[in-house]
Design a protein around this motif. Sequence first.
Motif, PDB file in Angstrom:
ATOM      1  N   THR A  98      30.286  34.384  20.483  1.00  0.00           N
ATOM      2  CA  THR A  98      30.444  33.278  19.547  1.00  0.00           C
ATOM      3  C   THR A  98      30.012  33.678  18.147  1.00  0.00           C
ATOM      4  OG1 THR A  98      30.043  31.682  21.329  1.00  0.00           O
ATOM      5  CG2 THR A  98      29.800  30.882  19.067  1.00  0.00           C
ATOM      6  N   LEU A 123      32.387  33.896  14.761  1.00  0.00           N
ATOM      7  CA  LEU A 123      32.111  33.158  13.523  1.00  0.00           C
ATOM      8  C   LEU A 123      31.919  34.114  12.346  1.00  0.00           C
ATOM      9  CD1 LEU A 123      29.682  30.418  14.896  1.00  0.00           C
ATOM     10  CD2 LEU A 123      32.006  30.070  14.028  1.00  0.00           C
ATOM     11  N   ARG A 136      37.410  28.735  19.798  1.00  0.00           N
ATOM     12  CA  ARG A 136      36.805  27.972  20.894  1.00  0.00           C
ATOM     13  C   ARG A 136      37.599  28.146  22.177  1.00  0.00           C
ATOM     14  NH1 ARG A 136      31.609  26.060  20.906  1.00  0.00           N
ATOM     15  NH2 ARG A 136      31.399  24.451  22.486  1.00  0.00           N
ATOM     16  N   ARG A 152      21.725  28.268  19.403  1.00  0.00           N
ATOM     17  CA  ARG A 152      21.990  27.089  18.569  1.00  0.00           C
ATOM     18  C   ARG A 152      21.773  27.413  17.092  1.00  0.00           C
ATOM     19  NH1 ARG A 152      18.568  23.981  20.770  1.00  0.00           N
ATOM     20  NH2 ARG A 152      19.970  23.171  22.362  1.00  0.00           N
ATOM     21  N   SER A 169      24.515  29.875  15.873  1.00  0.00           N
ATOM     22  CA  SER A 169      25.821  29.228  15.776  1.00  0.00           C
ATOM     23  C   SER A 169      25.899  28.351  14.540  1.00  0.00           C
ATOM     24  CB  SER A 169      26.103  28.387  17.024  1.00  0.00           C
ATOM     25  OG  SER A 169      26.172  29.191  18.171  1.00  0.00           O
ATOM     26  N   ARG A 170      24.842  27.592  14.292  1.00  0.00           N
ATOM     27  CA  ARG A 170      24.832  26.724  13.116  1.00  0.00           C
ATOM     28  C   ARG A 170      24.845  27.541  11.832  1.00  0.00           C
ATOM     29  NH1 ARG A 170      20.434  22.052  15.012  1.00  0.00           N
ATOM     30  NH2 ARG A 170      21.811  21.082  16.583  1.00  0.00           N
ATOM     31  N   MET A 196      28.411  28.992  11.450  1.00  0.00           N
ATOM     32  CA  MET A 196      29.376  27.997  11.019  1.00  0.00           C
ATOM     33  C   MET A 196      29.132  27.603   9.567  1.00  0.00           C
ATOM     34  SD  MET A 196      32.071  26.289  11.861  1.00  0.00           S
ATOM     35  CE  MET A 196      32.161  26.143  13.661  1.00  0.00           C
ATOM     36  N   LEU A 227      30.532  21.914  15.291  1.00  0.00           N
ATOM     37  CA  LEU A 227      30.319  22.555  16.585  1.00  0.00           C
ATOM     38  C   LEU A 227      30.420  21.536  17.717  1.00  0.00           C
ATOM     39  CD1 LEU A 227      27.433  24.957  15.555  1.00  0.00           C
ATOM     40  CD2 LEU A 227      29.693  25.658  16.387  1.00  0.00           C
ATOM     41  N   LYS A 234      33.505  21.212  20.840  1.00  0.00           N
ATOM     42  CA  LYS A 234      33.269  21.149  22.279  1.00  0.00           C
ATOM     43  C   LYS A 234      34.390  20.386  22.976  1.00  0.00           C
ATOM     44  CE  LYS A 234      28.206  21.375  22.072  1.00  0.00           C
ATOM     45  NZ  LYS A 234      26.937  20.648  22.328  1.00  0.00           N
TER      46      LYS A 234
END
Length: 216
Positions: A86, A90, A113, A141, A144-145, A148, A172, A176
């Motif tokens: 992931t 990104l 995704r 988490r 990923s944040r 993004m 995000l 999902k």
Amino acid sequence: MSSPIEEESLAVPLVQAVAPQRERGRQRVAAILEAAALVFVENGYDKSTMTEIAARSGTAIGSLYRFFPTKGAVADSLLVQYAKSTVAGLAELADQADRMTLEGLAEALVDLREELLTQRAVVLALVDAREGSQEIRQQFRAHSRAGMSQVLQKAIPGLPDARAHAMAILMLHVLKGVAAANAEDPATRHMVLAEMRELLRSWLVSARQAVAATSA
């Protein structure tokens, strides 16, 4: 802008798997993880055994324990594998975002995704059963944040850090929905994903217009 993230900083924090040094060993580990993913999805974490993982991967049980001392180490390695995929996806989008249209970026986010759906199924089979995965989940988490946020700030120059962070969290969560769409019949799935792409595009356009208005 958020500082760059490095996927190498994602690590198994508790029971560490042994990283193979030779190509043959790396191929063996890849086969073990591929088999383990199937076993965990089919049986759940608690009912899965190292014996079954060894058999499904064609690995001697002694070799399996040499690379992964516990079942938890196998599970954690799969969680980290998904996290790294992931983060890498990104990061690749962040490198391209300033050259993409907002429509193209919305498409690419949904496509990323979709590419990760198989790995995500494994993650869902593990995260609730693995107390030891909590630290990995927190790392994932945060990464990923951050990833993004970088994508958004490359696509929308001047987007404030605070808004980029808030948008990243919500985006995000929206993405999902790709997994939920995948469970629908083909025609409905196509329509749902089309709506999601349009939602993301409209959102990105709105954010860019807001930044432009503030800068004017």
